[in-house]
Design an enzyme around this catalytic site. Structure first.
Site, short mmCIF file in Angstrom:
data_model
loop_
_atom_site.label_atom_id
_atom_site.label_comp_id
_atom_site.label_asym_id
_atom_site.label_seq_id
_atom_site.Cartn_x
_atom_site.Cartn_y
_atom_site.Cartn_z
N ASP A 1 0.88 -1.17 0.00
CA ASP A 1 0.00 0.00 0.00
C ASP A 1 0.91 1.21 0.00
OD1 ASP A 1 -2.54 -1.27 2.32
OD2 ASP A 1 -1.92 -1.85 0.31
N ASP B 1 -13.31 -4.07 -1.17
CA ASP B 1 -13.01 -3.67 0.22
C ASP B 1 -14.28 -3.84 1.05
OD1 ASP B 1 -11.15 -0.95 -1.18
OD2 ASP B 1 -10.38 -2.85 -0.42
O1 1PR Z 1 -10.56 2.74 -4.84
O2 1PR Z 1 -9.75 2.23 -7.14
O3 1PR Z 1 -8.83 4.19 -5.90
O4 1PR Z 1 -8.28 1.80 -5.24
C1 1PR Z 1 -7.76 2.01 -3.95
C2 1PR Z 1 -7.02 0.75 -3.58
O5 1PR Z 1 -6.30 0.97 -2.38
C3 1PR Z 1 -7.95 -0.43 -3.35
O6 1PR Z 1 -7.37 -1.62 -3.86
C4 1PR Z 1 -8.04 -0.52 -1.81
O7 1PR Z 1 -8.15 -1.88 -1.39
C5 1PR Z 1 -6.71 0.05 -1.38
N1 1PR Z 1 -6.81 0.82 -0.15
C6 1PR Z 1 -7.42 2.02 0.00
N2 1PR Z 1 -7.27 2.41 1.29
C7 1PR Z 1 -6.56 1.46 1.92
C8 1PR Z 1 -6.18 1.51 3.35
O8 1PR Z 1 -5.58 0.56 3.87
N3 1PR Z 1 -6.50 2.62 4.01
N4 1PR Z 1 -5.58 -0.74 1.21
C9 1PR Z 1 -6.27 0.44 1.00
C10 1PR Z 1 -6.29 -1.87 1.56
C11 1PR Z 1 -4.86 -3.56 0.97
C12 1PR Z 1 -3.73 -4.51 1.39
C13 1PR Z 1 -4.19 -5.91 1.42
C14 1PR Z 1 -4.53 -6.52 2.72
C15 1PR Z 1 -3.31 -6.78 3.54
N5 1PR Z 1 -5.35 -2.82 2.03
O9 1PR Z 1 -3.07 -4.08 2.50
O10 1PR Z 1 -5.29 -6.06 0.62
O11 1PR Z 1 -5.52 -5.74 3.36
O12 1PR Z 1 -3.70 -7.17 4.79
P1 1PR Z 1 -2.60 -7.69 5.82
O13 1PR Z 1 -1.72 -6.54 6.15
O14 1PR Z 1 -3.43 -8.15 6.98
O15 1PR Z 1 -1.83 -8.80 5.16
P2 1PR Z 1 -9.40 2.81 -5.81
#
Ligand code: 1PR
Length: 523
Positions: A224, A379
């Site tokens: 991320d 998400d």
């Molecule tokens: O909505 O098209 O602009 O895309 C935004 C992208 O960024 C999406 O794929 C969304 O999932 C991701 N995203 C947005 N905000 C966050 C956040 O954490 N605040 N990341 C975020 C979501 C993704 C990874 C993974 C697991 C890891 N996290 O970290 O999918 O969650 O989990 P773990 O650490 O437990 O292994 P757009």
């Protein structure tokens, strides 16, 4: 000098980087003369058959390519660059291929997920110089929904097992063409490219010939990324999507360095998620594009980029389509793109009319680059209900009761990084996106994100059983056993983690060492 036929629809940067990593110079075809005078010609193909054939015809390249192929000089076709050599394809009824080999290109008709995405083995059918230095047990990276069916079995170089035993490469003299992507197949792929270039190598058969190849489960490292408060692009990590600690954005390291580390540890894919993409304009996010360019110089496994992929209006009122955004990402080295927030809004619109418009970012990107290049990032978060009655979402009975003992829940999709819940559930989201042309689902879980509690198996089974495209399990991995658990208790084709890798609690290598002998993996 290697001449590269770039017809403008796909990530040729990886092929260029892979060839240049061998110390070779690459010239991009700019004219018919460049094809006719090429010493060695490489034709990487990504996208769909009809777009490729139309572009070759419009540029009058078909006859020069045939002339080159008949000259006996070394030719390497990759993916669509293999399929183009045949007479026709089910993907493009009525269109004619180059017809170098008799036979057609057919869509997989199997009970497994299509596209065939991931690392699979090759059953070697005859000696070739490209196998020099290989054991024969290596796995290579595939990402396709169609496969060639040659009439003349003498041209078959390898086959691969995926529901059926399909032809995964052909060779006739100096014409070599592969369904798999050497430029994305790590060190094995680099060796194959080196052997293609070195034309004086003897025809060899590797010592071990895999009799029954199996597709491997993929271990994916997710980064991320976002700008921190000082404006530097950093790798961060949320805990249930909250990336701030003591008010500051967590800074876990530099994206390019960390991606390179995970590649060296054996990660099968790398995902970059630009987590503030929903509010920034990616084409102005030069640092993100630069991260991709730098990473693709040394990382030879598939790169997925997500964050901010949708139509845009910049501050001067200039409109950019999602295709403009992704073409920049592909040109910078991405192999797949991931759509999050925009996909939820597209599904909401679809559900109003039950009709596809053909204009959504999912449909348009899939049409030009192929569905295998389109990942949907979901998400979701649990919404507990006392009873499924009257709930117009896909409700499951859960083993993990809610705060008031509820034993039913549905998974609500969110946009803007989990900030806004929408009236769409994760199962419906995945089904509609598959219908619109998505090729893979990245299934996150806000409730498990960053918790080390393990993957949400109920969520994964609910979504996986509803679609026929590959699903990436994501969120919650806390130890090696969680990876075995998700592969043994769901049909997810791959498992993604971020936190445990970034916090160096576990390495990708340790996960794969643990899984060896338990599930099929790429070593
Ligand atoms: O909505 O098209 O602009 O895309 C935004 C992208 O960024 C999406 O794929 C969304 O999932 C991701 N995203 C947005 N905000 C966050 C956040 O954490 N605040 N990341 C975020 C979501 C993704 C990874 C993974 C697991 C890891 N996290 O970290 O999918 O969650 O989990 P773990 O650490 O437990 O292994 P757009």
């Amino acid at each position: 000098m290697i001449t590269l036929l770039d017809y403008g629809a796909g990530n040729v940067r990886s092929v260029i980087n892979a060839i240049e990593s061998l110390g070779e110079k690459v010239k991009i075809v700019e004219s018919i003369e460049d094809i006719l005078s090429a010493e060695k010609l490489v034709f990487p193909g990504v996208g769909n058959f009809i777009s490729m054939i139309r572009i070759l015809q419009n540029k009058n390249y078909c006859e020069p390519i045939k002339e080159f192929l008949n000259s006996g000089r070394p030719f390497l076709g990759i993916c669509l660059g293999l399929q183009a050599l045949f007479e026709e394809s089910e993907e493009a009824p009525g269109a004619r291929g180059l017809g170098i080999f008799r036979g057609k290109v057919m869509r997989f008709d199997i009970d497994l997920s299509v596209p065939h995405i991931g690392w699979n083995g090759i059953n070697i059918k005859k000696p070739s110089r490209i196998f020099s230095g290989l054991s024969g047990m290596e796995k290579l990276y595939f990402v396709h929904s169609y496969h060639v069916v040659p009439e003349d079995r003498q041209v078959v170089l390898t086959t691969t097992n995926y529901g059926i035993e399909f032809v995964s490469s052909v060779q006739q003299g100096n014409i070599i063409a592969t369904q798999f992507h050497p430029e994305k197949s790590g060190k094995t792929g680099i060796q194959l490219l080196k052997n293609f270039i070195q034309t004086d190598l003897p025809e060899t058969l590797p010592p071990e010939i895999s009799l029954k190849t199996h597709i491997a489960k993929r271990i994916i490292a997710c980064l991320d990324v976002r700008a921190n408060d000082q404006g530097d692009l950093v790798v961060t990590k949320g805990d249930r999507y909250d990336v701030r600690e003591n008010g500051n954005v967590r800074n876990l390291g530099k994206p390019v360095e960390m991606a390179g580390k995970y590649y060296q540890e054996g990660a099968d894919e790398i995902v970059f998620l630009n987590i503030t993409g929903f509010r920034d304009f990616p084409l102005e996010d030069i640092p993100m594009l630069e991260v991709l360019k730098q990473t693709s110089l040394n990382v030879f496994v598939p790169l997925t980029i997500g964050g901010g992929i949708r139509d845009y209006m910049d501050k001067n009122g200039k409109h950019y389509s999602s295709l403009d955004v992704v073409s920049e990402y592909f040109r910078s080295g991405a192999d797949k793109i991931s759509i999050g927030s925009d996909a939820v809004l597209i599904v909401e619109d679809y559900l109003k009319t039950q009709k596809a418009t053909g204009l959504s970012s999912i449909e348009r990107i899939s049409q030009v680059y192929g569905n295998q290049a389109v990942v949907i990032s979901i998400d979701p978060k649990r919404v507990y209900v006392k009873s499924p009655n009257g709930i117009r979402h896909n409700v499951i009975e859960t083993q993990f009761p809610g705060p008031e003992g509820e034993v039913y829940c549905w998974y609500q999709c969110t946009i803007k990084g989990g900030r806004e819940g929408r009236q769409v559930d994760a199962v419906t989201m995945a089904q509609v996106c598959e219908k619109l042309g998505a090729g893979e689902i990245l299934l996150n879980c806000i409730d498990r994100d960053g918790t080390n509690m393990g993957f949400d198996l109920e969520l994964i089974n609910a979504v996986k059983s509803a679609v026929s495209i590959p699903v990436i399990a994501s969120s919650g991995a806390g130890c090696e056993a969680h990876f075995y658990e998700v592969f043994s208790r769901t049909d997810a084709e791959s498992a993604l983690a971020a936190g445990i890798f970034h916090r160096e609690e576990l390495s990708v290598k340790a996960v794969k060492d643990y899984l060896k002998g338990k599930v099929e993996i790429r070593v």
